[in-house]
Design an enzyme around this catalytic site. Structure first.
Site, short mmCIF file in Angstrom:
data_model
loop_
_atom_site.label_atom_id
_atom_site.label_comp_id
_atom_site.label_asym_id
_atom_site.label_seq_id
_atom_site.Cartn_x
_atom_site.Cartn_y
_atom_site.Cartn_z
N ASN A 77 0.86 -1.18 0.00
CA ASN A 77 0.00 0.00 0.00
C ASN A 77 0.90 1.24 0.00
OD1 ASN A 77 0.81 0.53 2.70
ND2 ASN A 77 -0.90 -0.68 3.51
N ARG A 78 0.29 2.41 0.02
CA ARG A 78 1.10 3.64 -0.09
C ARG A 78 2.09 3.80 1.04
NH1 ARG A 78 -3.76 7.75 -1.79
NH2 ARG A 78 -4.68 6.76 0.03
N ASP B 251 -5.84 -8.15 1.86
CA ASP B 251 -5.90 -9.61 1.73
C ASP B 251 -6.76 -10.00 0.54
OD1 ASP B 251 -4.45 -9.67 4.07
OD2 ASP B 251 -6.11 -10.33 5.34
#
Length: 315
Positions: A197-198, A265
Site C-alpha cells: 500500500n502507499r 488480503d
C-alpha cells in the site's frame, strides 16, 4: 468478461498461500456506562465471533472466490491453533500446518461496542528461531501441485526463508505474489509481483511529491528486484500497476466504506486466483481492484464470492 475468466477456470485454479496465520476474535456488546475506575466505557459482552486472520484470511479469500487453496504455515500448540484449524476445515481450505510449542498462535481480539471498535488486544510472541525452516521440505514437495504461490508477510517471523521459497517457485515456473512488510524488499527479489500500500511503499522508496516521481522510483525498485509488476494499492485512489509496459491505474469503485480491515488480503488473493487461472497481471488488476472495493463495504475481515465479483454471469 474476459473469456479466460470463467467459473470453471477459477474452480480449477490451485493457489498455495504461505505466511503468518492469525485468529481474529470479536467481542460484541452494549456500552451503557463509564467505568467508575477509569474514564473508559464498560462493554457488557453479549456475543463472541471468531474469524480467520492474516494469511488464513488471504487463503479464505482465495477459496471464497472458488479456487482450490492450501495454507502452509506454522502455529503454536494451543487453543487458538486448534480453533484456527477448525475454521479452515469448515471453510474448505486445505492445510499444511507445522506446530511449534515455543510459538503463541497470533490472536487479535477486537472489542466492539455500538458498532465501533473500542480496543484491539494482540496476543503473540516473537519467535527466537526460523519457524518455517522445518517446512521447507513440505513446501518443495507440494509446489508442483499448484498454479500460483502467494506469500502473505505480516512481519511476524514466519517468512525468513522467503528468498529460497521464491527461487524454488520461479524455477518451477509458478507465478509468485507477495504482500510485503518492512523496509527491506530485497528478500522478495524475483517474485512476479508485490502489492504494497502507499505507506508500505513509502517506507522503501521514500515519500513522493508527484506522480512522475512515484513512477520513476517505483520502476527503479521493480527493475532492481527483477519483478514483472509492482501493484500499488492506493485506497480511495484505486490501484496502480508498474510493469515493463509502463504505468496503468484503475480508480476505486465508488461505494460506502464501512471497514478497510483485510482489504489488502482480498486484493492479493484475487490477483493470485486470476494468475492461477491464466489471466495476465494487467487484466487481473482491475478485477482485484473491484474485489477490494466490494470488501470494504463489509464489517471486519471479510471476503468476496465469485458471484459478487462477476454478478452478470449466470451461476
Amino acid at each position: 468478461m474476459n473469456e479466460r475468466i470463467t467459473r470453471e477456470r477459477v474452480a480449477a485454479a490451485r493457489v498455495l498461500v504461505v505466511g503468518d496465520a492469525m485468529l481474529d476474535r470479536y467481542w460484541f456488546g452494549a456500552v451503557e456506562r463509564i467505568s467508575p475506575e477509569a474514564p473508559v466505557p464498560v462493554v457488557r459482552v453479549d456475543r463472541e465471533e471468531e474469524r480467520l486472520g492474516g494469511a488464513a484470511n488471504v487463503a479464505l479469500n482465495a477459496k471464497t472466490l472458488g479456487a482450490q487453496v492450501t495454507l502452509l504455515t506454522v502455529v503454536g500448540q494451543d487453543e487458538p491453533a486448534r480453533k484456527l484449524q477448525q475454521l479452515l476445515e469448515q471453510q474448505g481450505v486445505s492445510t499444511l500446518l507445522g506446530h511449534d510449542p515455543q510459538l503463541y498462535t497470533i490472536v487479535k481480539l477486537r472489542v466492539i461496542g455500538r458498532n465501533q471498535q473500542l480496543i484491539r488486544v494482540d496476543f503473540e510472541n516473537a519467535p527466537d528461531h526460523e519457524v518455517l525452516h522445518s517446512m521447507l521440505a513440505d513446501y518443495e514437495r507440494v509446489l508442483p501441485d499448484f498454479d500460483a504461490v502467494l506469500f502473505s508477510d505480516y512481519g511476524k517471523g514466519g517468512l525468513t526463508h522467503i528468498p529460497r521459497m521464491i527461487e524454488l517457485a520461479r524455477a518451477a515456473g509458478k507465478p509468485v505474489l507477495v504482500d510485503p512488510k518492512g523496509s527491506d524488499y530485497t528478500r522478495y527479489a524475483g517474485a512476479t509481483a508485490i502489492t504494497p500500500n502507499r505507506a508500505e511503499l513509502a517506507q522503501v522508496i521514500g515519500a513522493w511529491r508527484s506522480e512522475a516521481e512515484l513512477l520513476a522510483r517505483a520502476q527503479t525498485l521493480r527493475t532492481e528486484l527483477g519483478l514483472e509488476g509492482l501493484v500499488l494499492t492506493r485506497s480511495e485512489d484505486g490501484m496502480s500497476l508498474f510493469d515493463a509496459e509502463g504505468h496503468t491505474q484503475v480508480p476505486a469503485q465508488a461505494r460506502e466504506v464501512f471497514d478497510v480491515t483485510g482489504a489488502g488480503d482480498t486484493v492479493i488473493a484475487s490477483l493470485a486466483v486470476m494468475l492461477a487461472a491464466g489471466v495476465p497481471l494487467r487484466e487481473a488488476m482491475p478485477i482485484a481492484n473491484r474485489a477490494g472495493s466490494i470488501v470494504v463495504g463489509k464489517f471486519g475481515t471479510a471476503s468476496v464470492s465469485y458471484g459478487e465479483l462477476f454478478p452478470g454471469e449466470a451461476p
